[in-house]
Design a protein around this motif. Structure first.
Motif, short mmCIF file in Angstrom:
data_model
loop_
_atom_site.label_atom_id
_atom_site.label_comp_id
_atom_site.label_asym_id
_atom_site.label_seq_id
_atom_site.Cartn_x
_atom_site.Cartn_y
_atom_site.Cartn_z
N UNK A 1 0.85 -1.21 0.00
CA UNK A 1 0.00 0.00 0.00
C UNK A 1 0.88 1.25 0.00
N UNK A 2 1.91 1.24 0.83
CA UNK A 2 2.80 2.40 0.91
C UNK A 2 3.55 2.61 -0.40
N UNK A 3 4.05 1.53 -1.01
CA UNK A 3 4.75 1.64 -2.29
C UNK A 3 3.82 2.21 -3.36
N UNK A 4 2.62 1.71 -3.44
CA UNK A 4 1.66 2.17 -4.44
C UNK A 4 1.42 3.67 -4.32
N UNK A 5 1.17 4.12 -3.12
CA UNK A 5 0.89 5.54 -2.90
C UNK A 5 2.13 6.40 -3.15
N UNK A 6 3.30 5.91 -2.76
CA UNK A 6 4.54 6.64 -3.05
C UNK A 6 4.74 6.82 -4.55
N UNK A 7 4.52 5.75 -5.31
CA UNK A 7 4.70 5.83 -6.77
C UNK A 7 3.75 6.83 -7.40
N UNK A 8 2.53 6.89 -6.89
CA UNK A 8 1.55 7.80 -7.46
C UNK A 8 1.78 9.26 -7.08
N UNK A 9 2.41 9.50 -5.93
CA UNK A 9 2.42 10.87 -5.43
C UNK A 9 3.78 11.54 -5.29
N UNK B 1 10.74 12.70 8.00
CA UNK B 1 11.01 11.69 6.97
C UNK B 1 10.33 12.11 5.67
N UNK B 2 10.93 11.74 4.58
CA UNK B 2 10.42 12.04 3.25
C UNK B 2 10.08 10.73 2.53
N UNK B 3 9.50 10.85 1.35
CA UNK B 3 9.13 9.67 0.57
C UNK B 3 10.29 8.77 0.26
N UNK B 4 11.43 9.34 -0.07
CA UNK B 4 12.61 8.54 -0.40
C UNK B 4 13.08 7.74 0.82
N UNK B 5 12.90 8.28 2.02
CA UNK B 5 13.24 7.55 3.24
C UNK B 5 12.35 6.33 3.39
N UNK B 6 11.06 6.52 3.14
CA UNK B 6 10.14 5.40 3.25
C UNK B 6 10.40 4.36 2.16
N UNK B 7 10.69 4.81 0.96
CA UNK B 7 11.02 3.87 -0.11
C UNK B 7 12.22 3.02 0.28
N UNK C 1 11.69 9.12 -9.58
CA UNK C 1 12.98 9.38 -10.23
C UNK C 1 14.01 8.30 -9.96
N UNK C 2 13.84 7.52 -8.91
CA UNK C 2 14.79 6.45 -8.58
C UNK C 2 14.64 5.27 -9.54
N UNK C 3 13.48 5.12 -10.14
CA UNK C 3 13.23 4.00 -11.04
C UNK C 3 13.84 4.26 -12.41
N UNK D 1 7.92 1.93 -13.88
CA UNK D 1 6.86 2.45 -13.01
C UNK D 1 5.50 1.93 -13.49
N UNK D 2 5.26 1.96 -14.78
CA UNK D 2 3.99 1.47 -15.31
C UNK D 2 3.79 -0.01 -14.97
#
Length: 187
Positions: A51-59, A133-139, A65-67, A73-74
Motif C-alpha cells: 500500500x505504501x509503495x503504491x501511494x509513493x509511486x503515485x504521489x 522523513x520524506x518519501x525517499x526515506x520510506x522507499x 525518479x529512482x526508477x 513504473x507502469x
C-alpha cells in the motif's frame, strides 16, 4: 460497526505518532493517509508495504525518479492495481510479517513491516539531520526486508530489491546536501 482499519490501540506511542503524521513531512503524511484509504478499498485490515509503495509511486516525483523510467513504473503500478483483483487477494486476512518484528494485533492499523518501515524512515531522516522523513526515506525502508509485500511486487516487475536499495542509497548520497536540515532533529 467497527471501521475496517481501526485507529491505533495503546500498543506503542511511536506507532500512534507515525499514524498521526508526527515526524513525517506533509507529503509523507499524505502518503500514509492515501495508503490507509487504499487498504480500506482493498478490504485489508492493515496498511502494508505494498500500500505504501503504491501511494509513493503515485504521489512522489523523487521516488519515481529512482526508477529506470516510465516503463518500470507502469509495470509496478500494473501489479499494484491487480492486487485488489488478482494475486493480492491471497494477502487479505493475513498479516505482513517476516518474523523479525513483534506481531501487532489488527487494531494497530499497520502491518509489522509497514510500522517498522515508517520508524526506519524517521531514523534515516534523523541520520541526515532532518526532523521529518520524506518519501525517499520510506522507499528505502520498505525494500529492506525481503519478506515485505513491496519487495514481492518489485520482484514481479523484474526489479531486484537489493540492487534497487543500493540505487536508492547511491542517489541519497549524491543528494545529501539537498537533504541537510537544521541539524539533529528526530522524528
Amino acid at each position: 460497526m467497527q471501521p475496517p482499519i481501526p485507529r491505533q490501540s495503546g500498543r506503542e506511542q511511536d506507532i500512534r505518532r507515525l499514524d498521526d503524521g508526527a515526524g513525517l513531512s506533509a507529503e509523507l503524511a499524505a502518503v500514509v493517509a492515501g495508503a490507509r484509504r487504499r487498504a480500506v478499498r482493498d478490504g485489508d485490515r492493515q496498511i502494508d508495504t505494498a500500500h505504501l509503495l503504491h501511494t509513493l509511486l503515485e504521489s512522489d516525483p523523487e521516488v519515481r525518479a529512482v526508477f529506470d523510467g516510465g516503463r518500470q513504473i507502469a509495470r509496478l503500478l500494473g501489479y499494484l492495481v491487480q492486487r485488489s483483483i488478482g494475486y493480492g487477494l491471497r494477502w487479505q486476512s493475513t498479516v505482513e510479517d517476516s518474523g523479525a518484528h513483534p506481531v501487532l494485533t489488527e487494531a494497530d492499523g499497520f502491518s509489522p513491516l509497514a510500522a517498522a518501515a515508517l520508524e526506519y524512515a524517521c531514523e534515516r531522516a534523523a541520520r541526515r539531520g532532518d526532523d521529518q522523513a520524506r518519501g525517499i526515506d520510506l522507499l528505502a525502508a520498505i525494500v529492506v526486508d525481503p519478506q515485505a509485500r513491496a519487495v514481492e511486487v518489485l520482484a514481479r516487475a523484474g526489479i531486484d530489491a537489493r540492487d534497487f536499495s543500493a540505487r536508492i542509497e547511491n542517489r541519497a548520497e549524491g543528494r545529501l546536501d539537498e537533504y541537510a536540515g537544521d541539524g539533529g532533529g528526530t522524528c
